[in-house]
Design a protein around this motif. Structure first.
Motif, PDB file in Angstrom:
ATOM      1  N   UNK A   1      49.644  41.229  39.975  1.00 23.39           N
ATOM      2  CA  UNK A   1      49.784  40.644  38.642  1.00 23.39           C
ATOM      3  C   UNK A   1      48.419  40.318  38.041  1.00 23.39           C
ATOM      4  N   UNK A   2      47.502  39.810  38.841  1.00 27.20           N
ATOM      5  CA  UNK A   2      46.159  39.498  38.360  1.00 27.20           C
ATOM      6  C   UNK A   2      45.423  40.768  37.960  1.00 27.20           C
ATOM      7  N   UNK A   3      45.559  41.827  38.728  1.00 24.27           N
ATOM      8  CA  UNK A   3      44.911  43.092  38.396  1.00 24.27           C
ATOM      9  C   UNK A   3      45.473  43.676  37.095  1.00 24.27           C
ATOM     10  N   UNK A   4      46.775  43.579  36.921  1.00 28.15           N
ATOM     11  CA  UNK A   4      47.397  44.056  35.679  1.00 28.15           C
ATOM     12  C   UNK A   4      46.880  43.231  34.504  1.00 28.15           C
ATOM     13  N   UNK A   5      46.762  41.917  34.691  1.00 25.64           N
ATOM     14  CA  UNK A   5      46.261  41.046  33.631  1.00 25.64           C
ATOM     15  C   UNK A   5      44.834  41.427  33.237  1.00 25.64           C
ATOM     16  N   UNK A   6      43.990  41.693  34.215  1.00 25.19           N
ATOM     17  CA  UNK A   6      42.608  42.091  33.952  1.00 25.19           C
ATOM     18  C   UNK A   6      42.591  43.411  33.184  1.00 25.19           C
ATOM     19  N   UNK A   7      43.428  44.339  33.561  1.00 28.01           N
ATOM     20  CA  UNK A   7      43.502  45.624  32.879  1.00 28.01           C
ATOM     21  C   UNK A   7      43.960  45.479  31.432  1.00 28.01           C
ATOM     22  N   UNK A   8      44.940  44.644  31.209  1.00 24.89           N
ATOM     23  CA  UNK A   8      45.459  44.440  29.851  1.00 24.89           C
ATOM     24  C   UNK A   8      44.400  43.771  28.973  1.00 24.89           C
ATOM     25  N   UNK A   9      43.680  42.787  29.500  1.00 22.37           N
ATOM     26  CA  UNK A   9      42.632  42.116  28.733  1.00 22.37           C
ATOM     27  C   UNK A   9      41.510  43.094  28.403  1.00 22.37           C
ATOM     28  N   UNK A  10      41.135  43.932  29.356  1.00 16.89           N
ATOM     29  CA  UNK A  10      40.096  44.937  29.106  1.00 16.89           C
ATOM     30  C   UNK A  10      40.546  45.919  28.033  1.00 16.89           C
ATOM     31  N   UNK A  11      41.772  46.362  28.100  1.00 15.78           N
ATOM     32  CA  UNK A  11      42.332  47.289  27.125  1.00 15.78           C
ATOM     33  C   UNK A  11      42.349  46.653  25.734  1.00 15.78           C
TER      34      UNK A  11
ATOM     35  N   UNK B   1      40.416  44.212  24.605  1.00 21.90           N
ATOM     36  CA  UNK B   1      39.042  44.098  24.114  1.00 21.90           C
ATOM     37  C   UNK B   1      38.510  45.437  23.628  1.00 21.90           C
ATOM     38  N   UNK B   2      38.865  46.494  24.329  1.00 24.25           N
ATOM     39  CA  UNK B   2      38.451  47.832  23.889  1.00 24.25           C
ATOM     40  C   UNK B   2      39.055  48.163  22.528  1.00 24.25           C
ATOM     41  N   UNK B   3      40.334  47.842  22.367  1.00 33.07           N
ATOM     42  CA  UNK B   3      40.991  48.095  21.077  1.00 33.07           C
ATOM     43  C   UNK B   3      40.384  47.248  19.968  1.00 33.07           C
ATOM     44  N   UNK B   4      40.028  46.008  20.262  1.00 31.08           N
ATOM     45  CA  UNK B   4      39.405  45.147  19.259  1.00 31.08           C
ATOM     46  C   UNK B   4      38.040  45.697  18.846  1.00 31.08           C
ATOM     47  N   UNK B   5      37.307  46.252  19.788  1.00 25.05           N
ATOM     48  CA  UNK B   5      36.001  46.837  19.478  1.00 25.05           C
ATOM     49  C   UNK B   5      36.171  48.065  18.576  1.00 25.05           C
ATOM     50  N   UNK B   6      37.139  48.895  18.889  1.00 21.73           N
ATOM     51  CA  UNK B   6      37.423  50.065  18.054  1.00 21.73           C
ATOM     52  C   UNK B   6      37.852  49.613  16.669  1.00 21.73           C
ATOM     53  N   UNK B   7      38.706  48.593  16.593  1.00 17.97           N
ATOM     54  CA  UNK B   7      39.176  48.084  15.305  1.00 17.97           C
ATOM     55  C   UNK B   7      38.006  47.552  14.478  1.00 17.97           C
ATOM     56  N   UNK B   8      37.101  46.806  15.104  1.00 20.47           N
ATOM     57  CA  UNK B   8      35.947  46.258  14.377  1.00 20.47           C
ATOM     58  C   UNK B   8      35.063  47.377  13.840  1.00 20.47           C
ATOM     59  N   UNK B   9      34.858  48.411  14.630  1.00 21.60           N
ATOM     60  CA  UNK B   9      34.053  49.551  14.190  1.00 21.60           C
ATOM     61  C   UNK B   9      34.709  50.246  13.005  1.00 21.60           C
TER      62      UNK B   9
END
Length: 78
Positions: free
Chosen positions: A9-19, A21-29
């Motif tokens: 569950x912790x690994x899935x949570x880390x993956x979702x948060x990383x994903x 953040x990546x989407x937020x970076x793309x959105x900001x760009x």
């Protein structure tokens, strides 16, 4: 077994948060790009308005084509 579920569950949570953040970076760009294109569009509309102003067209016609007002104007009616 419970520890395995917690770690997974912790690994899935880390993956979702990383994903996320990546989407937020793309959105900001993309949002910055949208803003830039909107500014360029506004500038181009202003330029088009300036270039197609009646006074400017009249001035260019007189200057480049040596056009003048006619001396005699005759209006024909039916």
């Amino acid at each position: 077994l419970l520890w395995l579920v917690v770690v997974l569950s912790a690994l899935v949570q880390v993956g979702v948060v990383h994903w996320q953040r990546s989407l937020m970076q793309v959105w900001a760009t993309e949002d910055a790009r949208r803003s830039q294109l909107q500014q360029e569009h506004s500038r181009l509309l202003l330029e088009r308005g300036t270039l197609t102003a009646h006074g400017r067209i009249d001035q260019q016609a007189r200057k480049k084509l040596n056009m003048t007002e006619p001396d005699k104007v005759q209006v024909l009616s039916k």
